[in-house]
Design an enzyme around this catalytic site. Structure first.
Site, PDB file in Angstrom:
ATOM      1  CG  HIS A   1       2.672 -10.752  -2.345  1.00 49.78           C
ATOM      2  ND1 HIS A   1       2.706 -10.890  -0.992  1.00 49.78           N
ATOM      3  CD2 HIS A   1       3.444  -9.675  -2.635  1.00 49.78           C
ATOM      4  CE1 HIS A   1       3.459  -9.933  -0.478  1.00 49.78           C
ATOM      5  NE2 HIS A   1       3.924  -9.193  -1.455  1.00 49.78           N
TER       6      HIS A   1
ATOM      7  CB  CYS B   1     -24.016  -3.310 -20.720  1.00 49.33           C
ATOM      8  SG  CYS B   1     -22.958  -2.888 -22.123  1.00 49.33           S
TER       9      CYS B   1
END
Ligand SMILES: Cc1cc2nc3c(=O)[nH]c(=O)nc-3n(C[C@H](O)[C@H](O)[C@H](O)COP(=O)(O)O)c2cc1C
Length: 179
Positions: free
Chosen positions: A73, A157
């Protein structure tokens, strides 16, 4: 010319499938794309898709057993010229605004204070217009994050309003001009 490297963060939005087109187009621009997915993103689209399109390793699990010795990372944060998160979920935006680093994507982002960052939010209109989300984006903007505003559209949605991921072509154009 030296190949540019960017991080493409993908979060848990129904628009995650559009990130495949982003990864594909950016790779064709001779950019080495390091895709980092959240666990929620991997519910919508598989790492294999991105790995194939980018010809590069895809990161999902921060604690994956790996055969490289570096702290990935941090090394990814150091290599990338730009960090693009598209689609950026309300949840990840909130985490970034709070400095939370509880997965690979939020950890790399926190480890990249000087890297240009572009977020393309995608979410339900109520989530997007919620003052908490607006405050979180305002806070990140103060830290230099750029936002590519979502489109108003009929959403997955069923609601109609602002929240659909910006057009892939617009995201590509802004990414390339920011490199
Ligand atoms: C079908 C479905 C669609 C979703 N779409 C979105 C979305 O477009 N934007 C969003 O912010 N969250 C969306 N969510 C909720 C996120 O997946 C959830 O908040 C998740 O915790 C996000 O995690 P991440 O930020 O680590 O990716 C959706 C959830 C489901 C089940």
């Amino acid at each position: 010319m030296e190949q540019k490297e960017i991080i493409l963060g993908v979060t848990g939005s129904i628009a995650a499938y559009k990130a495949a087109e982003l990864a594909n187009n950016l790779t064709k621009e001779n950019i080495l794309v390091h895709v980092i997915m959240t666990a929620a993103a991997a519910e919508f689209i598989t790492p294999m898709t991105f790995q194939t399109l980018t010809k590069n390793k895809v990161y999902v699990d921060m604690f994956e057993k790996v055969d490289y010795p570096d702290v990935r990372h941090i090394s990814l944060a150091q290599r990338a010229s730009l960090l693009l998160i598209a689609p950026a979920s309300a949840n990840t935006i909130a985490k970034l605004a709070a400095g939370i680093a509880d997965n690979m994507l939020t950890s790399v982002t926190l480890a990249s204070p000087k890297t240009p960052k572009i977020l393309a939010p995608a979410m339900n209109t109520a989530m997007y217009e919620n003052p908490v989300t607006q405050d979180n984006m305002g806070k990140l903007a103060k830290y230099g994050y750029k936002f590519i505003a979502p489109r108003a559209s009929r959403l997955a949605c069923g609601d109609t309003g602002r929240g659909a991921l910006a057009d892939v072509s617009e995201i590509i154009e802004i990414t390339l001009s920011s490199l």
